[in-house]
Design a protein around this motif. Sequence first.
Motif, PDB file in Angstrom:
ATOM      1  N   UNK A   3       0.793  -1.153  -0.124  1.00 24.51           N
ATOM      2  CA  UNK A   3      -0.011   0.091   0.056  1.00 24.51           C
ATOM      3  C   UNK A   3       0.760   1.255  -0.195  1.00 24.51           C
ATOM      4  N   UNK A   4       2.052   1.182   1.004  1.00 25.33           N
ATOM      5  CA  UNK A   4       2.638   2.235   0.718  1.00 25.33           C
ATOM      6  C   UNK A   4       3.354   2.875  -0.223  1.00 25.33           C
ATOM      7  N   UNK A   5       3.970   1.577  -0.977  1.00 34.23           N
ATOM      8  CA  UNK A   5       4.784   1.703  -2.019  1.00 34.23           C
ATOM      9  C   UNK A   5       3.836   2.219  -3.249  1.00 34.23           C
ATOM     10  N   UNK A   6       2.550   1.819  -3.501  1.00 39.20           N
ATOM     11  CA  UNK A   6       1.742   2.331  -4.331  1.00 39.20           C
ATOM     12  C   UNK A   6       1.227   3.877  -4.126  1.00 39.20           C
ATOM     13  N   UNK A   7       1.289   4.329  -3.183  1.00 36.30           N
ATOM     14  CA  UNK A   7       1.012   5.602  -2.557  1.00 36.30           C
ATOM     15  C   UNK A   7       2.372   6.439  -2.994  1.00 36.30           C
ATOM     16  N   UNK A 128       0.461   6.778   4.994  1.00 31.88           N
ATOM     17  CA  UNK A 128       1.151   5.760   5.542  1.00 31.88           C
ATOM     18  C   UNK A 128       0.485   4.972   6.660  1.00 31.88           C
ATOM     19  N   UNK A 129       1.132   3.753   7.023  1.00 27.36           N
ATOM     20  CA  UNK A 129       0.391   2.793   7.842  1.00 27.36           C
ATOM     21  C   UNK A 129       0.686   3.519   9.215  1.00 27.36           C
ATOM     22  N   UNK A 130      -0.445   3.961   9.955  1.00 25.97           N
ATOM     23  CA  UNK A 130      -0.235   4.595  11.323  1.00 25.97           C
ATOM     24  C   UNK A 130       0.355   3.484  12.217  1.00 25.97           C
ATOM     25  N   UNK A 131       0.465   2.391  12.306  1.00 28.57           N
ATOM     26  CA  UNK A 131       0.732   1.352  13.269  1.00 28.57           C
ATOM     27  C   UNK A 131       2.503   1.377  12.935  1.00 28.57           C
ATOM     28  N   UNK A 132       2.916   1.686  11.867  1.00 31.19           N
ATOM     29  CA  UNK A 132       4.274   1.773  11.501  1.00 31.19           C
ATOM     30  C   UNK A 132       4.836   3.269  12.039  1.00 31.19           C
ATOM     31  N   UNK A 133       3.927   4.232  11.766  1.00 31.29           N
ATOM     32  CA  UNK A 133       4.803   5.648  11.762  1.00 31.29           C
ATOM     33  C   UNK A 133       4.752   6.036  13.015  1.00 31.29           C
ATOM     34  N   UNK A 134       3.427   5.930  13.800  1.00 33.68           N
ATOM     35  CA  UNK A 134       3.226   6.375  15.311  1.00 33.68           C
ATOM     36  C   UNK A 134       4.219   6.121  16.171  1.00 33.68           C
ATOM     37  N   UNK A 135       4.610   4.708  16.098  1.00 35.85           N
ATOM     38  CA  UNK A 135       5.623   4.333  17.110  1.00 35.85           C
ATOM     39  C   UNK A 135       6.938   4.994  16.906  1.00 35.85           C
ATOM     40  N   UNK A 136       7.370   5.324  15.525  1.00 36.83           N
ATOM     41  CA  UNK A 136       8.491   6.151  15.208  1.00 36.83           C
ATOM     42  C   UNK A 136       8.413   7.499  15.800  1.00 36.83           C
ATOM     43  N   UNK A 137       7.429   8.181  15.483  1.00 34.61           N
ATOM     44  CA  UNK A 137       6.929   9.700  16.061  1.00 34.61           C
ATOM     45  C   UNK A 137       7.024   9.455  17.685  1.00 34.61           C
ATOM     46  N   UNK A 168      -8.159   2.601   2.598  1.00 34.79           N
ATOM     47  CA  UNK A 168      -9.180   2.028   1.566  1.00 34.79           C
ATOM     48  C   UNK A 168      -8.877   2.888   0.164  1.00 34.79           C
ATOM     49  N   UNK A 169      -9.574   2.768  -0.929  1.00 29.67           N
ATOM     50  CA  UNK A 169      -9.203   3.423  -1.933  1.00 29.67           C
ATOM     51  C   UNK A 169      -9.445   4.679  -2.392  1.00 29.67           C
ATOM     52  N   UNK A 170      -8.604   5.462  -2.429  1.00 32.73           N
ATOM     53  CA  UNK A 170      -9.087   7.137  -2.926  1.00 32.73           C
ATOM     54  C   UNK A 170      -8.202   7.498  -3.949  1.00 32.73           C
ATOM     55  N   UNK A 171      -8.541   8.648  -4.665  1.00 38.37           N
ATOM     56  CA  UNK A 171      -7.626   9.109  -5.763  1.00 38.37           C
ATOM     57  C   UNK A 171      -7.103  10.572  -5.436  1.00 38.37           C
ATOM     58  N   UNK A 184      -5.712   4.991   1.522  1.00 44.70           N
ATOM     59  CA  UNK A 184      -5.402   5.992   2.443  1.00 44.70           C
ATOM     60  C   UNK A 184      -6.132   5.385   3.591  1.00 44.70           C
ATOM     61  N   UNK A 185      -5.503   5.561   4.860  1.00 48.63           N
ATOM     62  CA  UNK A 185      -6.195   5.364   6.161  1.00 48.63           C
ATOM     63  C   UNK A 185      -6.733   6.752   6.395  1.00 48.63           C
ATOM     64  N   UNK A 186      -8.092   6.538   5.913  1.00 44.11           N
ATOM     65  CA  UNK A 186      -9.126   7.650   6.383  1.00 44.11           C
ATOM     66  C   UNK A 186     -10.084   7.256   7.436  1.00 44.11           C
ATOM     67  N   UNK A 187      -9.629   7.542   8.856  1.00 49.40           N
ATOM     68  CA  UNK A 187     -10.147   7.046   9.863  1.00 49.40           C
ATOM     69  C   UNK A 187     -11.065   8.095  10.750  1.00 49.40           C
ATOM     70  N   UNK A 188     -12.096   7.737  11.306  1.00 46.49           N
ATOM     71  CA  UNK A 188     -12.817   8.088  12.255  1.00 46.49           C
ATOM     72  C   UNK A 188     -12.057   8.831  13.400  1.00 46.49           C
ATOM     73  N   UNK A 189     -12.375  10.102  13.978  1.00 44.91           N
ATOM     74  CA  UNK A 189     -11.422  10.596  15.031  1.00 44.91           C
ATOM     75  C   UNK A 189     -11.322   9.693  16.041  1.00 44.91           C
TER      76      UNK A 189
END
Length: 402
Positions: A3-7, A128-137, A168-171, A184-189
Amino acid sequence: MSVEDLNAEAWTVYGRRQLNRGCVPPVPERLEWAPWKGVGPGAEVLGDVTGKRVLDIGSGAGHHAVHLARTHGARVTAIELSLTQHQRATGAYAGTPGVRFVHGDVADHLRTAEPFDAAYAIGSLAFADPRRVLPALRDGLRPGAPLVLSLLHTDLHGHGPSTTVAPREQTIILRDDPPLPTRMWVLAPQLWEDLLTEHGFRVEAIDLLRPSDGDNPVVQQLIRARRLPHRPTRVFSRPRTTRPPKPHAAIGVGAIVLGDEGVLLGRHRRGTLELPGGTVEAGESLEATVIRELAEETGLIARPDDITLLGTLVDHVEHVVRVTVGALVSAWQGRPATQPDESVGDWAWYPLDRLPDGLFVCSAQILTAWRPDLPIDHPPAHFTPYAPRTAPSATAVRGGSW
């Protein structure tokens, strides 16, 4: 391709198109968190960044980083994964005092960088996958450092955020060019808050930013979080036994959907009239159950922000404790209709002053918990409210398109 490579590939194509056009976005007069000028706060949500090390995540063409350095005296590291976007930034703003442009992945960069005093992302973190990026942040920010995120909430098609942590698919749309597919990870608040809390942040505010143009359905989330001073030691738990307990309780939801003609009720194949609702599935939130059951039984589509949980009703049937959670649905999309293979159908609107006999007990209990003045007889149940038990105005609860 991941997914991240596609983006990353989509943003590389986007950047190449903009390079070919010679498109250079001007440095803004204020930090804009949404695509529309003057909507929402500016750089003040980051606090005083004078002389501080600030990380711009997914910095794109670099104009936001340059603004922070020139106007607010920040020392900005602008990191961008797309090579062509990085080239746009360096081609226009290389040598800007206080700005360092980096081509690379933010999680990789944070592993070796000195911790930052603040970080922000304008529209970029959802790629980006939040479960990968948030620990790094978490590990790459100083304790107490602010993290401010601008994220998509509702897209151009009126499609609101997801209730599960999945892309999910976005453009990406660029005028006169074919759209670029992304995920994209378009997530509820609430999901973003849960993820940030899980990874060592405290969420201080979540605002929804809307354009002044009422015809534009796009909504942005602005999340203000802060790196916790320390991360507590994780406490583990274990089950008392490997044998599952004997079933002794049942939990379900019932949804009050109020339209111009009254409240929505359907007829069960056993003959009772019922609110939309059903049993909570394992691992499912109460709001998610309301949304799922409403769609499965009636065909109506609602979003998490449209659901208000009213409270719990506790009674029992023989030796089984029954917990029923009532919910008010303030907006929805579609028209109610009988759905295939569902036990409740023939949906119709019933005026509150002319409710029919034969209501299902749980539905009757929910209605009187919401409106104690309704003349409905039913077995007693203990009600614990989540929200004030006041009857909302009709305009506050009528549905319609989003």
